[in-house]
Design an enzyme around this catalytic site. Structure first.
Site, PDB file in Angstrom:
ATOM      1  N   LYS A  73       9.581  27.566 -34.105  1.00 41.65           N
ATOM      2  CA  LYS A  73      10.683  26.255 -34.155  1.00 41.65           C
ATOM      3  C   LYS A  73      10.726  25.686 -35.568  1.00 41.65           C
ATOM      4  O   LYS A  73      11.777  24.999 -36.004  1.00 41.65           O
ATOM      5  CB  LYS A  73      10.802  25.630 -32.819  1.00 41.65           C
ATOM      6  N   GLY A 122      12.461  28.462 -21.733  1.00 36.07           N
ATOM      7  CA  GLY A 122      12.077  27.341 -21.037  1.00 36.07           C
ATOM      8  C   GLY A 122      10.555  26.964 -20.777  1.00 36.07           C
ATOM      9  O   GLY A 122      10.208  25.777 -20.349  1.00 36.07           O
ATOM     10  N   HIS A 192      14.347  24.367 -16.644  1.00 33.57           N
ATOM     11  CA  HIS A 192      14.628  24.954 -17.880  1.00 33.57           C
ATOM     12  C   HIS A 192      14.963  26.356 -17.689  1.00 33.57           C
ATOM     13  O   HIS A 192      14.877  27.181 -18.596  1.00 33.57           O
ATOM     14  CB  HIS A 192      13.667  24.703 -18.945  1.00 33.57           C
ATOM     15  N   GLU A 232      21.049  29.408 -29.611  1.00 29.79           N
ATOM     16  CA  GLU A 232      21.242  28.495 -28.659  1.00 29.79           C
ATOM     17  C   GLU A 232      21.445  27.046 -29.186  1.00 29.79           C
ATOM     18  O   GLU A 232      20.809  26.290 -30.130  1.00 29.79           O
ATOM     19  CB  GLU A 232      20.115  28.322 -27.803  1.00 29.79           C
ATOM     20  N   ARG A 250      16.610  38.533 -29.347  1.00 29.28           N
ATOM     21  CA  ARG A 250      16.755  39.616 -28.458  1.00 29.28           C
ATOM     22  C   ARG A 250      18.031  39.616 -27.739  1.00 29.28           C
ATOM     23  O   ARG A 250      18.634  38.450 -28.113  1.00 29.28           O
ATOM     24  CB  ARG A 250      15.581  39.616 -27.709  1.00 29.28           C
TER      25      ARG A 250
END
Length: 380
Positions: A73, A122, A192, A232, A250
């Site tokens: 990330k 999540g 989540h 997202e 994916r």
């Protein structure tokens, strides 16, 4: 459904679906030209994608570099900022001491989101509403991240308190073509984990739809992405500003709602792109038609705060025939009455997918099929 089946190990995922060498050996033994990694397990492993390439087997997905760049990330945030994709400001640094993370959280301002550098779904995510609970939530996120991804590095970001989870389906090919197949709203979640998804996202303007779609394409282009991916975003419910959250490299569990509103077969697209073909459609060819919902049916224990359950499916029946709905209802499942819901895998039993001419008619159809889907699990 398969012509051949190869046993790759016992139920424990570390001895089977996460065992890269066994899966490669099964592909080589069968003479398969490619491996479709599905939704989970090794689908976002750059090491597995590289292992496929090293053995002359096509990995039906993006390159190892793209998976790696988007899988970490902190790296992806830097790339997105350079590509002009809006991001939430936060701390993504190498100093992982508790003191530094807490100091950065105070600088950002509570509440904050604590997230694992790696992975998705999540896992390894916690919200600290104030400084007093920060260390407890950090420790919890670290433990879950280490268990899920083998890595407990964390980033800290400002938590948007009235967020909508909106994601965009993107596709790229080997010829430099990119498209977005519009957005999905996945805001209905528990811990989540997505429960109900819909497409298109309700209540957003055409300008926002175009802007978020184009931002998602820039995200894919930044890593020379090939295949199906999902970008997202966090969407501010009040101002409709959106911010990059992560990219899942994916196909998503909820991809059927996109197929329903665009009239596409995204798995077929994956196979065509992996074979070197151009995208079947370009951006100007894509249109939204109607509205679609997907509801996930989970094995959960309502007497234990809806925690995941495991045990035998003692009853499973439908009051309707999906085939009678002319393609507007899909029931996607891999279990039958009498099967076991295992502790080793995700507790999802089925996905119920519906389409309607508009959101109201799709919602009525969803209520109808949920009412007609009967399942009983003996929780052990």
């Amino acid at each position: 459904m398969a012509d051949e089946a190869f046993r790759i190990g016992p139920a424990s995922t570390n001895e089977s679906y996460l065992n890269e060498k066994k899966i490669i050996q099964a592909a080589l033994t069968s003479g398969a030209h490619g491996i479709h990694p599905g939704y989970g397990f090794l689908s976002q492993s750059p090491e597995f994608a590289q292992l496929c390439a090293d053995n002359g087997v096509t990995f039906i997905g993006p390159s190892p570099r793209a998976i790696s760049d988007m899988g970490i990330k902190s790296t992806s945030k830097t790339l997105m900022e350079k590509a002009g994709v809006p991001i939430i400001q936060g701390y993504h640094g190498d100093d992982q001491s508790v003191g530094r993370l807490k100091a950065e959280a105070k600088k950002i301002g509570f509440p904050v989101m604590i997230k694992a550098f790696r992975g998705g779904g999540g896992k390894g995510m916690r919200v600290a509403m104030n400084e007093a609970e920060f260390e407890q939530q950090l420790d919890s996120a670290k433990r879950e991240s280490m268990k899920s991804f083998g890595d407990d590095a964390m980033l800290v970001e400002k938590y948007v308190q009235r967020p909508r989870h909106v994601e965009v389906q993107v596709f790229g090919d080997h010829h430099g073509n990119y498209v977005y197949l519009f957005e999905r709203d996945c805001s209905v979640q528990r811990r989540h984990q997505k429960i109900i998804e819909e497409a298109p996202a309700p209540g957003i303007s055409e300008e926002t739809r175009r802007s978020i779609g184009e931002a998602a394409v820039r995200a894919a282009q930044a890593v020379d992405y090939v295949g199906a991916g999902t970008v997202e975003f966090i969407l501010d419910s009040d101002r409709h500003e959106f911010f990059f959250m992560e990219m899942n490299t994916r196909l998503q569990v909820e991809h059927p709602v996109t197929e329903m509103i665009t009239g596409t077969d995204l798995v077929a697209w994956q196979l065509k792109v992996a074979a070197g073909e151009r995208l079947p459609l370009l951006q100007n060819d894509l249109r939204i038609r109607g509205h679609s919902f997907e509801a996930r049916v989970y094995a959960e224990n309502p007497e234990d705060n809806f925690m995941p359950g495991a045990g035998p499916l003692t009853h499973l029946s439908l009051d309707f025939d999906p085939a009678s709905f002319d393609g507007t209802v899909r029931v996607e499942t891999g279990v039958r009455q009498g099967d076991q819901v295992s502790v080793h895998y995700d507790p999802m039993i089925a996905k119920l997918v519906v389409w309607g001419e508009d959101r109201s008619s799709a919602l009525r159809k969803l209520r109808s099929v949920l009412t007609g889907y009967h399942v009983r699990l003996l929780v052990l």
